[in-house]
Write a protein that holds these residues in place. Structure first.
Motif, short mmCIF file in Angstrom:
data_model
loop_
_atom_site.label_atom_id
_atom_site.label_comp_id
_atom_site.label_asym_id
_atom_site.label_seq_id
_atom_site.Cartn_x
_atom_site.Cartn_y
_atom_site.Cartn_z
N ARG A 25 -5.48 -14.75 -0.11
CA ARG A 25 -4.17 -15.31 -0.41
C ARG A 25 -3.20 -14.79 0.63
N VAL A 26 -2.58 -15.69 1.40
CA VAL A 26 -1.60 -15.30 2.40
C VAL A 26 -0.23 -15.28 1.76
N VAL A 27 0.48 -14.17 1.93
CA VAL A 27 1.80 -14.02 1.32
C VAL A 27 2.86 -14.19 2.39
N GLY A 28 3.90 -14.95 2.09
CA GLY A 28 4.96 -15.22 3.05
C GLY A 28 5.71 -13.96 3.43
N GLU A 29 6.40 -14.01 4.59
CA GLU A 29 7.11 -12.86 5.11
C GLU A 29 8.29 -12.47 4.21
N ASP A 30 8.86 -13.47 3.51
CA ASP A 30 10.04 -13.19 2.73
C ASP A 30 9.71 -12.48 1.41
N GLU A 31 8.43 -12.39 1.05
CA GLU A 31 8.06 -11.72 -0.19
C GLU A 31 7.98 -10.22 0.05
N THR A 32 8.34 -9.45 -0.96
CA THR A 32 8.40 -8.00 -0.80
C THR A 32 7.07 -7.33 -1.06
N GLY A 33 6.12 -7.98 -1.67
CA GLY A 33 4.85 -7.36 -2.00
C GLY A 33 3.68 -8.25 -1.73
N PHE A 34 2.52 -7.80 -2.20
CA PHE A 34 1.28 -8.53 -2.00
C PHE A 34 0.86 -9.25 -3.28
N ALA A 35 1.81 -9.50 -4.17
CA ALA A 35 1.54 -10.25 -5.40
C ALA A 35 0.40 -9.60 -6.18
N GLU A 36 -0.74 -10.34 -6.29
CA GLU A 36 -1.84 -9.85 -7.11
C GLU A 36 -2.44 -8.54 -6.59
N CYS A 37 -2.21 -8.23 -5.30
CA CYS A 37 -2.82 -7.04 -4.70
C CYS A 37 -1.93 -5.80 -4.76
N ASN A 38 -0.83 -5.86 -5.49
CA ASN A 38 0.04 -4.68 -5.60
C ASN A 38 -0.67 -3.51 -6.28
N MET A 39 -1.75 -3.80 -6.98
CA MET A 39 -2.49 -2.74 -7.68
C MET A 39 -3.11 -1.74 -6.71
N PHE A 40 -3.20 -2.09 -5.44
CA PHE A 40 -3.83 -1.19 -4.47
C PHE A 40 -2.81 -0.27 -3.80
N PHE A 41 -1.56 -0.25 -4.29
CA PHE A 41 -0.52 0.61 -3.72
C PHE A 41 0.03 1.52 -4.82
N PRO A 42 0.33 2.77 -4.50
CA PRO A 42 0.92 3.67 -5.51
C PRO A 42 2.25 3.10 -6.01
N GLY A 43 2.39 3.07 -7.34
CA GLY A 43 3.60 2.51 -7.92
C GLY A 43 3.73 1.02 -7.66
N GLN A 44 2.65 0.37 -7.19
CA GLN A 44 2.63 -1.06 -6.87
C GLN A 44 3.68 -1.42 -5.82
N VAL A 45 3.97 -0.47 -4.92
CA VAL A 45 4.94 -0.69 -3.85
C VAL A 45 4.21 -0.60 -2.51
N PRO A 46 4.14 -1.70 -1.74
CA PRO A 46 3.45 -1.68 -0.45
C PRO A 46 4.20 -0.83 0.57
N PRO A 47 3.57 -0.47 1.67
CA PRO A 47 4.25 0.27 2.74
C PRO A 47 5.47 -0.50 3.25
N GLU A 48 6.49 0.24 3.66
CA GLU A 48 7.71 -0.36 4.17
C GLU A 48 7.82 -0.12 5.67
N GLY A 49 8.55 -1.01 6.35
CA GLY A 49 8.81 -0.83 7.78
C GLY A 49 8.03 -1.77 8.67
N PHE A 50 7.04 -2.47 8.12
CA PHE A 50 6.29 -3.46 8.91
C PHE A 50 7.00 -4.81 8.75
N THR A 51 7.98 -5.05 9.59
CA THR A 51 8.87 -6.21 9.40
C THR A 51 8.82 -7.22 10.54
N GLU A 52 7.86 -7.08 11.46
CA GLU A 52 7.79 -8.05 12.57
C GLU A 52 7.40 -9.43 12.04
#
Length: 479
Positions: A25-52
């Motif tokens: 599932r490809v997630v658009g740039e404007d979305e803040t997370g990985f939707a269904e895949c947020n379970m693979f991040f602590p606190g369901q928060v993906p890494p920040e700073g990758f904004t290219e």
């Protein structure tokens, strides 16, 4: 497309492709997370700073279930990191590589990862934003998995064999990286996390300026970040340089973030890195050091293996001309097959085009004929009705003309007779009127004469009275 098809056929001659698929599932740039895949991040928060703008978020799925998350660089054609959890490893499965059609052609109808050979020629701009199998064939690099299949159970393991999870690695470096990561995770990280399902892993790569076939960037550094989001939790980073396959440096996550893009934060709240137990950290680092030391000892104890490796390299040098000849024969065979298919395609296209043109012309003729007949049949009642109406109108015009002529002919004698018949009436009836007028005239004349005589006498009387008054002397009043 022809070039891609050729390289795909060449690759298929080297390996066997087996059925199976992995969804993504490809997630658009404007979305803040990985939707269904947020379970693979602590606190369901993906890494920040990758904004290219060329950073694409992918929720990697298999059998309609999320398996891990990937941040992919369409500029470098490699993943920047893959986020996953440790699961019970299964036996190694045969490699079964797939690609992500949505990255190259978001408008296509494919919404899952498929085999590259199954979509050649059907997906627009295939390979424009991602690496393909042909980019690795004959390059000297292997498709190294950031999320190693060795750390995943069966379904998760199958999902790791996607080109959006692979970076170009030399065979020896790919082997040492997967071996090191497996040992560190299983022997140093998992035993020191109180809740095994709260151990979050990020495996990533830092692109370099070196590119495979001018397209896929070779990593300069491979890294692993671990977070145990549990009571007494901790975080740790590991780095392996491409120029030294035996290197494996441990460092804090904050130090690892400084080597990445500016403003990057891998874990929410640094995964308790500011408050983690010093004893826990030392125990993990000691376990990592033992693993690293054991590898070095093993390296020194395996001189015989190195000698056998030298023999294999010499044998490979001798066998290279034969391999190149085999590649040439395969290439010639592929070109012949391609020429035959292309010739058959031209013949089928020419014959099919002629037949289709004939059928099209025949169809146009039939349609035109039916259209003309239909128009004629429709116009017959209209024309008949118009003729009948014109005949009826002509007949009415003739009747009107005859009646008008008859009226004009009969009007002359009828008028004369009427005037002649009316003459006696008008003549006799006029006599009383005339007599009346004559009597009126005579009476008027007589009255006029009387009036004139009376007026004249009155005038004479007035004149005589005036003369008498003027010349006769006045007397008494009696006179």
């Amino acid at each position: 497309r022809e070039w891609t098809m050729k390289t795909s056929i060449v690759f298929l001659l080297y390996i066997s492709v087996f059925p199976g698929f992995s969804q993504g599932r490809v997630v658009g740039e404007d979305e803040t997370g990985f939707a269904e895949c947020n379970m693979f991040f602590p606190g369901q928060v993906p890494p920040e700073g990758f904004t290219e703008p060329f950073h694409v978020k992918i929720c990697q799925q298999y059998n309609k279930e999320p398996r891990f998350a990937t941040l992919y660089s369409t500029k470098d054609k490699i993943p920047l990191y893959s986020a996953f959890k440790y699961t019970k490893p299964a036996q190694n499965k045969e490699e079964n590589w797939l690609v992500e059609p949505q990255i190259d052609d978001p408008e296509n109808d494919l919404h899952e990862m498929v085999h590259e050979a199954d979509i050649v020629g059907t997906v627009a701009n295939l390979g424009a934003n991602q690496a393909l199998t042909s980019d690795y064939v004959g390059s000297g690099y292997e498709r190294g998995l950031l999320n190693p299949s060795l750390l995943n159970e069966e379904d998760f393991q199958m999902a790791t064999y996607t080109l959006t999870n692979a970076v170009p690695l030399s065979p020896s470096l790919s082997k040492s990286w997967h071996r090191d990561i497996a040992r560190v995770v299983e022997q140093a990280l998992v035993p020191h996390c109180s809740k095994k399902d709260h151990l979050y892993l990020l495996a990533g790569a830092i692109p370099s300026s070196v590119q495979v076939k001018g397209k896929v960037s070779v990593p300069d550094t491979l890294w692993l970040a671990a977070c145990c989001d549990a009571p007494g939790g901790w975080s740790l980073g590991l780095v392996k340089k491409m120029n030294d396959e035996n290197s494996l440096a441990d460092l804090m996550v904050g130090e690892l973030e400084k080597q990445l893009l500016a403003g990057v934060h891998l874990f929410k709240g640094n995964c308790g890195g500011d408050n983690q137990s010093q004893e826990k950290t030392e125990a993990i680092l000691q376990a990592v050091g033992q693993i690293r030391s054991g590898e070095q000892v093993g390296t020194s104890d395996n001189q015989e293996a190195k000698g056998s490796g030298l023999v294999r390299r010499v044998a490979a040098i001798i066998a290279t001309p034969f391999i190149k000849l085999l590649e040439l024969l395969i290439y010639v065979f592929v070109e012949l097959v391609k020429f035959v298919f292309y010739f058959l395609w031209l013949v089928i296209k020419q014959v099919g085009g002629t037949v289709l043109d004939g059928v099209y012309s025949l169809w146009n003729g039939v349609v035109s004929y039916l259209k003309a007949i239909t128009m004629v049949l429709i116009s017959i009642p209209y024309d008949v009705g118009r003729v009948v109406v014109n005949i009826f109108l002509g007949f009415l015009q003739i009747v009107q003309d005859v009646a008008s002529l008859t009226y004009r002919i009969l009007r002359i004698p009828v008028g004369f007779v009427l005037h002649l018949a009316a003459f006696p009436y008008h003549s006799i009836c006029a006599i009383p009127s005339v007599l009346k007028d004559v009597a009126t005239g005579i009476g008027g004349t007589f009255s006029l004469v009387i009036d004139a005589t009376a007026t004249l006498l009155h005038g004479f009387y007035y004149l005589a009275g005036y003369i008498v008054k003027r010349f006769v002397p006045k007397g008494s009043s009696d006179d």
